[in-house]
Design a protein around this motif. Structure first.
Motif, short mmCIF file in Angstrom:
data_model
loop_
_atom_site.label_atom_id
_atom_site.label_comp_id
_atom_site.label_asym_id
_atom_site.label_seq_id
_atom_site.Cartn_x
_atom_site.Cartn_y
_atom_site.Cartn_z
N LEU A 69 0.84 -1.19 0.00
CA LEU A 69 0.00 0.00 0.00
C LEU A 69 0.88 1.25 0.00
O LEU A 69 1.79 1.35 0.82
CB LEU A 69 -0.88 -0.02 1.26
N PRO A 70 0.65 2.18 -0.92
CA PRO A 70 1.43 3.43 -0.91
C PRO A 70 1.21 4.18 0.41
O PRO A 70 0.13 4.07 1.01
CB PRO A 70 0.85 4.22 -2.09
N TYR A 77 -5.96 8.62 3.79
CA TYR A 77 -5.99 7.58 2.76
C TYR A 77 -7.02 7.95 1.69
O TYR A 77 -8.16 8.31 2.00
CB TYR A 77 -6.32 6.23 3.39
N GLU A 80 -8.20 5.49 -3.80
CA GLU A 80 -7.35 4.46 -4.38
C GLU A 80 -6.76 3.55 -3.30
O GLU A 80 -6.62 2.35 -3.51
CB GLU A 80 -6.22 5.10 -5.19
N HIS A 81 -6.43 4.12 -2.16
CA HIS A 81 -5.96 3.31 -1.03
C HIS A 81 -7.03 2.30 -0.63
O HIS A 81 -6.72 1.12 -0.38
CB HIS A 81 -5.65 4.20 0.18
N LEU A 84 -7.28 -0.59 -3.09
CA LEU A 84 -6.17 -1.53 -2.89
C LEU A 84 -6.38 -2.39 -1.64
O LEU A 84 -6.10 -3.58 -1.65
CB LEU A 84 -4.85 -0.77 -2.79
N THR A 108 0.44 -0.85 -8.80
CA THR A 108 0.57 0.50 -8.23
C THR A 108 1.50 1.38 -9.05
O THR A 108 1.29 2.58 -9.18
CB THR A 108 1.07 0.43 -6.77
N TYR A 111 -0.77 2.15 -12.38
CA TYR A 111 -2.15 2.63 -12.33
C TYR A 111 -2.52 3.45 -11.09
O TYR A 111 -3.64 3.92 -10.98
CB TYR A 111 -3.11 1.44 -12.45
N TYR A 112 -1.59 3.58 -10.15
CA TYR A 112 -1.88 4.38 -8.95
C TYR A 112 -1.48 5.84 -9.21
O TYR A 112 -0.39 6.12 -9.68
CB TYR A 112 -1.11 3.85 -7.74
N GLY A 113 -2.37 6.75 -8.94
CA GLY A 113 -2.08 8.17 -9.14
C GLY A 113 -2.82 8.75 -10.33
O GLY A 113 -3.38 8.03 -11.15
N GLY A 119 -7.27 4.26 -14.41
CA GLY A 119 -7.10 4.33 -12.96
C GLY A 119 -7.51 3.06 -12.25
O GLY A 119 -8.12 2.16 -12.83
N LEU A 120 -7.16 2.98 -10.97
CA LEU A 120 -7.51 1.81 -10.17
C LEU A 120 -9.01 1.62 -10.04
O LEU A 120 -9.50 0.50 -10.00
CB LEU A 120 -6.89 1.96 -8.77
#
Length: 203
Positions: A69-70, A77, A80-81, A84, A108, A111-113, A119-120
């Protein structure tokens, strides 16, 4: 409990299982306590016992530590968090942390961000759009296995003993199904790791 009642109870428990609709996830960033509360409320149907904790602060911190997890932004959070964390929730019951890492790292990275082409949330929606079909197929398979298990040990005279062995047969059938699928998932992950190593050698 009769065979019919037992099967009915199983089907009802399966039908109660649901996934979190991405539209239900807040579009605002959440603090840790809000995240655990959200997950607990929306996945409570999958609890085995009412006192079970689906997600704790320690779990989330460990996921971040293990790079599943970023890190949160200022202790908050994002949506996107949450997406995930939902994937992690399902994966962690059958896969090791290492295996989840191998799945999540490219996910991540790509596709994260906000800069990602897809996107996620779009990925999540696409994957879970097949949920109803999968559930229908799963129910049919469970019913088939249940009926097959009732046919086992037909030579046993004691009804109590036969019931126990029938149930054991049913558990074995379900367990073998999970075992085979787990083996397939691990094979896919291992092949993915091998492909990455080959690509690095070429570079």
């Amino acid at each position: 409990m009769s065979n019919e009642d037992c099967l009915k109870s199983l089907i009802e428990s399966i039908r109660k299982l649901d996934y979190i609709n991405p539209d239900d996830i807040p579009n605002i960033d959440l603090y840790m306590d809000q995240v655990t509360t959200f997950m607990d409320e929306h996945l409570k149907s999958s609890k085995r016992y009412s006192e079970d904790k689906l997600l704790t602060k320690t779990m989330i911190n460990n996921y971040t530590k293990n790079e599943l997890l970023p890190p949160p932004n200022k202790k908050k959070y994002s949506k996107e968090h949450i997406l995930l964390l939902i994937f992690i929730y399902y994966f962690k019951n059958i896969l090791t942390i290492s295996d989840i890492q191998h799945i999540f790292n490219p996910l991540t990275e790509k596709y994260y961000g906000k800069g990602a082409d897809i996107g996620l949330e779009a990925i999540y929606k696409e994957v879970f759009s097949y949920e109803k079909d999968q559930m229908d197929n799963l129910l049919k398979d469970v019913i088939r296995k249940f009926n097959k298990s009732r046919e086992t040990f037909s030579n046993i005279e004691s009804e109590e003993e036969k019931e126990f062995l029938n149930t054991f047969s049913f558990i074995c059938m379900l367990s073998f199904d999970v075992y085979v699928k787990k083996q397939m998932i691990e094979k896919l992950i291992d092949e993915s790791i091998l492909d990455k190593k080959k690509m690095k050698k070429k570079d």
